[in-house]
Design a protein around this motif. Structure first.
Motif, PDB file in Angstrom:
ATOM      1  N   THR A  24       0.826  -1.200   0.000  1.00 29.52           N
ATOM      2  CA  THR A  24       0.000   0.000   0.000  1.00 29.52           C
ATOM      3  C   THR A  24       0.863   1.255   0.000  1.00 29.52           C
ATOM      4  O   THR A  24       2.046   1.198   0.347  1.00 29.52           O
ATOM      5  CB  THR A  24      -0.946   0.013   1.220  1.00 29.52           C
ATOM      6  OG1 THR A  24      -1.780   1.166   1.157  1.00 29.52           O
ATOM      7  CG2 THR A  24      -0.180   0.016   2.522  1.00 29.52           C
ATOM      8  N   GLU A  25       0.267   2.356  -0.354  1.00 22.82           N
ATOM      9  CA  GLU A  25       0.922   3.668  -0.286  1.00 22.82           C
ATOM     10  C   GLU A  25       0.580   4.372   1.024  1.00 22.82           C
ATOM     11  O   GLU A  25       1.170   5.388   1.354  1.00 22.82           O
ATOM     12  CB  GLU A  25       0.473   4.554  -1.455  1.00 22.82           C
ATOM     13  CG  GLU A  25       1.002   4.129  -2.798  1.00 22.82           C
ATOM     14  CD  GLU A  25       2.481   4.434  -2.984  1.00 22.82           C
ATOM     15  OE1 GLU A  25       3.042   5.251  -2.246  1.00 22.82           O
ATOM     16  OE2 GLU A  25       3.071   3.824  -3.878  1.00 22.82           O
ATOM     17  N   ILE A  26      -0.390   3.844   1.769  1.00 27.20           N
ATOM     18  CA  ILE A  26      -0.881   4.488   2.986  1.00 27.20           C
ATOM     19  C   ILE A  26      -0.134   3.951   4.203  1.00 27.20           C
ATOM     20  O   ILE A  26      -0.099   2.744   4.428  1.00 27.20           O
ATOM     21  CB  ILE A  26      -2.396   4.258   3.159  1.00 27.20           C
ATOM     22  CG1 ILE A  26      -3.145   4.787   1.938  1.00 27.20           C
ATOM     23  CG2 ILE A  26      -2.896   4.910   4.437  1.00 27.20           C
ATOM     24  CD1 ILE A  26      -4.600   4.367   1.878  1.00 27.20           C
ATOM     25  N   SER A  27       0.441   4.831   4.994  1.00 24.85           N
ATOM     26  CA  SER A  27       1.169   4.434   6.194  1.00 24.85           C
ATOM     27  C   SER A  27       0.222   3.760   7.187  1.00 24.85           C
ATOM     28  O   SER A  27      -0.869   4.269   7.450  1.00 24.85           O
ATOM     29  CB  SER A  27       1.797   5.655   6.857  1.00 24.85           C
ATOM     30  OG  SER A  27       2.272   5.327   8.138  1.00 24.85           O
ATOM     31  N   PRO A  28       0.633   2.621   7.776  1.00 26.95           N
ATOM     32  CA  PRO A  28      -0.203   1.973   8.783  1.00 26.95           C
ATOM     33  C   PRO A  28      -0.358   2.810  10.053  1.00 26.95           C
ATOM     34  O   PRO A  28      -1.247   2.572  10.857  1.00 26.95           O
ATOM     35  CB  PRO A  28       0.516   0.655   9.059  1.00 26.95           C
ATOM     36  CG  PRO A  28       1.905   0.854   8.565  1.00 26.95           C
ATOM     37  CD  PRO A  28       1.842   1.888   7.489  1.00 26.95           C
ATOM     38  N   VAL A  29       0.486   3.819  10.219  1.00 24.34           N
ATOM     39  CA  VAL A  29       0.363   4.733  11.353  1.00 24.34           C
ATOM     40  C   VAL A  29      -0.836   5.663  11.133  1.00 24.34           C
ATOM     41  O   VAL A  29      -1.533   6.033  12.071  1.00 24.34           O
ATOM     42  CB  VAL A  29       1.662   5.553  11.530  1.00 24.34           C
ATOM     43  CG1 VAL A  29       1.499   6.616  12.599  1.00 24.34           C
ATOM     44  CG2 VAL A  29       2.830   4.638  11.845  1.00 24.34           C
ATOM     45  N   ILE A  30      -1.090   6.018   9.871  1.00 22.98           N
ATOM     46  CA  ILE A  30      -2.190   6.917   9.530  1.00 22.98           C
ATOM     47  C   ILE A  30      -3.511   6.163   9.463  1.00 22.98           C
ATOM     48  O   ILE A  30      -4.533   6.618   9.957  1.00 22.98           O
ATOM     49  CB  ILE A  30      -1.916   7.628   8.187  1.00 22.98           C
ATOM     50  CG1 ILE A  30      -0.696   8.529   8.356  1.00 22.98           C
ATOM     51  CG2 ILE A  30      -3.129   8.408   7.708  1.00 22.98           C
ATOM     52  CD1 ILE A  30      -0.202   9.123   7.061  1.00 22.98           C
ATOM     53  N   GLU A  31      -3.499   4.985   8.840  1.00 23.64           N
ATOM     54  CA  GLU A  31      -4.722   4.212   8.667  1.00 23.64           C
ATOM     55  C   GLU A  31      -4.400   2.729   8.787  1.00 23.64           C
ATOM     56  O   GLU A  31      -3.554   2.213   8.073  1.00 23.64           O
ATOM     57  CB  GLU A  31      -5.336   4.498   7.292  1.00 23.64           C
ATOM     58  CG  GLU A  31      -6.631   3.796   7.037  1.00 23.64           C
ATOM     59  CD  GLU A  31      -7.213   4.141   5.683  1.00 23.64           C
ATOM     60  OE1 GLU A  31      -7.759   3.254   5.034  1.00 23.64           O
ATOM     61  OE2 GLU A  31      -7.105   5.317   5.276  1.00 23.64           O
ATOM     62  N   GLU A  32      -5.090   2.044   9.703  1.00 24.79           N
ATOM     63  CA  GLU A  32      -4.850   0.616   9.889  1.00 24.79           C
ATOM     64  C   GLU A  32      -5.225  -0.150   8.623  1.00 24.79           C
ATOM     65  O   GLU A  32      -6.297   0.046   8.059  1.00 24.79           O
ATOM     66  CB  GLU A  32      -5.678   0.095  11.063  1.00 24.79           C
ATOM     67  CG  GLU A  32      -5.387  -1.346  11.389  1.00 24.79           C
ATOM     68  CD  GLU A  32      -6.077  -1.810  12.647  1.00 24.79           C
ATOM     69  OE1 GLU A  32      -6.304  -3.020  12.757  1.00 24.79           O
ATOM     70  OE2 GLU A  32      -6.387  -0.971  13.511  1.00 24.79           O
ATOM     71  N   PRO A  33      -4.330  -1.033   8.154  1.00 22.44           N
ATOM     72  CA  PRO A  33      -4.625  -1.784   6.926  1.00 22.44           C
ATOM     73  C   PRO A  33      -5.833  -2.696   7.105  1.00 22.44           C
ATOM     74  O   PRO A  33      -5.959  -3.386   8.111  1.00 22.44           O
ATOM     75  CB  PRO A  33      -3.364  -2.620   6.696  1.00 22.44           C
ATOM     76  CG  PRO A  33      -2.308  -1.992   7.527  1.00 22.44           C
ATOM     77  CD  PRO A  33      -3.012  -1.343   8.675  1.00 22.44           C
TER      78      PRO A  33
END
Length: 95
Positions: A24-33
């Protein structure tokens, strides 16, 4: 941009079963996978052999992304000794 081709997952102490690997391009800190919200690379269904050889999950095609997700397909604890990601950055092989 990282094109992920395969993953090596080493399991030497803890039992691991039924999981999937994605990018993913989305940080797991920002949004939980969450399943379905990242590009799926592959799944492993069954029990990984205790103290067995490394397990390799290979993506069927290159996937662009920055973060690797290893997620259980059920309940339990995920414990990995080591994860190696191989891919390419701008056409050059990268470990």
């Amino acid at each position: 941009m990282l094109f992920v081709y395969n993953f090596l997952i080493f399991v030497t102490v803890y039992l691991l079963r039924d999981f999937q690997v994605g990018v993913t391009e989305i940080s797991p800190v920002i949004e939980e996978p969450e399943p379905g919200k990242y590009n799926l690379c592959g799944k492993y269904v069954g029990m990984v052999e205790l103290n067995g050889p490394p397990l390799t999950i290979e993506c069927s095609e290159p996937i662009a992304g920055r973060y690797v997700v290893v997620q259980l397909l059920g309940f339990g604890k995920l414990r990995l000794d080591e994860v190696e990601v191989y891919g390419e950055v701008n056409g050059e092989t990268n470990e």
